[in-house]
Design an enzyme around this catalytic site. Structure first.
Site, PDB file in Angstrom:
ATOM      1  N   LYS A 253       9.652 -88.915  43.178  1.00 51.51           N
ATOM      2  CA  LYS A 253       9.377 -88.190  41.889  1.00 51.51           C
ATOM      3  C   LYS A 253      10.270 -89.222  40.805  1.00 51.51           C
ATOM      4  O   LYS A 253       9.733 -89.228  39.844  1.00 51.51           O
ATOM      5  CB  LYS A 253       9.989 -86.962  41.728  1.00 51.51           C
TER       6      LYS A 253
ATOM      7  N   ASP B  80       6.231 -79.619  36.823  1.00 52.64           N
ATOM      8  CA  ASP B  80       7.025 -78.466  37.629  1.00 52.64           C
ATOM      9  C   ASP B  80       7.722 -77.621  36.766  1.00 52.64           C
ATOM     10  O   ASP B  80       7.952 -76.537  36.865  1.00 52.64           O
ATOM     11  CB  ASP B  80       8.529 -79.403  38.521  1.00 52.64           C
TER      12      ASP B  80
END
Ligand code: ATR
Length: 302
Positions: free
Chosen positions: A71, A107
């Site tokens: 990420k 997220d």
């Protein structure tokens, strides 16, 4: 599902990846809206990450999800970052806009929506207490600051990691004119001092995760505010001991499974431009979980 020459490919890259729920969730959504897309999971080694990202452009993929451990390392290979991705310092969704790769972080959005839809609470003007300082804590703390939480308090077993997350939050929050927060020790008494003022209590550590033994967070349950909402980023099991106990005591609880569903829903929207069929995505994930639970029980009996 019919695959033809016009089928658009999306997917997820990570390592490991075989546990991912995203293919089940997204393919169910594509089917429900009769969209000619397919979602696949790709295990990508760290050394192959740049090549994999170039492949998105070269093969004309519509986009890709990015998960652990890529990420943050994926950022240098992208052309642009959304403000959220910049704030959180991590990318979980890439959109291929005519060869330009844009990194998003959905997220934090997933966390916020899960709280709103399942817990009936918004981040704005709330005191958020976050246990843990890893990847999930970055997204959750970053989103809390972005969405105008009154305060973010961190606690982590390794103090240095909480410190570096707080420094990161302070840098980012200057950019959006918000104040960040403070760190308290990894200690029940310190927690007791902050919990009476905490509106949202979040576990981001792996404590409670299936396969981690009988470890449990030592929460001073007698010091919690009456209307506090509990969130656990862990979603295997869907209801952790932390959430079970909070629920037993009458608090609202939100499973990290809903963060997963809403982060996926936002990625779906970015790639397709269509409104995500949330109920379909939720049902796909819950059905998969129920089936997996049965299979695990079967294995235990064998
Ligand atoms: P994720 O991306 O899921 O957040 P991570 O980045 O590996 O995962 O972070 C794991 C978090 O769980 C960290 O806050 C870690 O604490 P440390 O920074 O001290 O390692 C926390 N954690 C994991 N196991 C733990 C345990 N047994 N006790 C306390 N904290 C634990």
């Amino acid at each position: 599902m019919k695959i033809d020459a016009e089928t658009r490919l999306v997917g997820v890259i990570g390592n490991p990846i075989s546990h991912s729920l995203s293919p089940v969730m997204h393919n169910a959504a594509f089917d429900a809206l009769a969209l000619n897309y397919i979602y696949m999971a790709f295990q990508v080694e760290k050394d192959d990450l740049e090549e994999a990202v170039k492949g998105i452009r070269a093969l004309g993929l519509a986009g890709i999800n990015v998960t652990i451990p890529h990420k943050t390392c994926v950022i240098p290979f992208l052309d642009e970052l959304s403000p959220e991705a910049e704030m959180i310092g991590a990318v979980n969704t890439i959109l291929n806009r005519s060869g330009k790769l844009i990194g998003y972080n959905t997220d934090g959005y997933g966390f916020e929506m899960a709280l709103q839809k399942q817990g009936g609470i918004c981040l704005k003007d709330k005191n958020v207490f976050i246990i843990g300082a890893g990847g999930a804590a970055h997204a959750i703390a970053g989103q809390s600051v972005l969405s105008g939480a009154s305060s973010v308090t961190l606690t982590n077993r390794t103090f240095e990691k909480a410190k570096s997350l707080m420094e990161f939050l302070n840098r980012s929050s200057c950019r959006c004119n918000q104040s960040a927060g403070k760190i308290i020790p990894w200690d029940k008494d310190a927690w007791r001092s902050i919990l009476p003022h905490s509106d949202i209590i979040v576990n981001t550590t792996s404590i409670g995760m299936k396969g981690q033994g009988n470890l449990a967070l030592d929460i001073p349950w007698d010091s919690i505010k009456k209307d506090a909402v509990f969130f656990d980023a862990v979603y295997t099991p869907m209801e952790t001991l932390f959430l079970k106990e909070a629920k037993r005591l009458g608090y609202k609880v939100v499973s990290g499974l809903y963060m997963l569903i809403y982060q996926g829903a936002r990625a779906f929207e970015l790639w397709t431009g269509k409104r995500p069929p949330i109920e379909v995505m939720e049902k796909a994930v819950l059905t998969y979980f129920a089936r997996k639970g049965e299979q695990d029980a079967e294995k235990t009996r064998e």
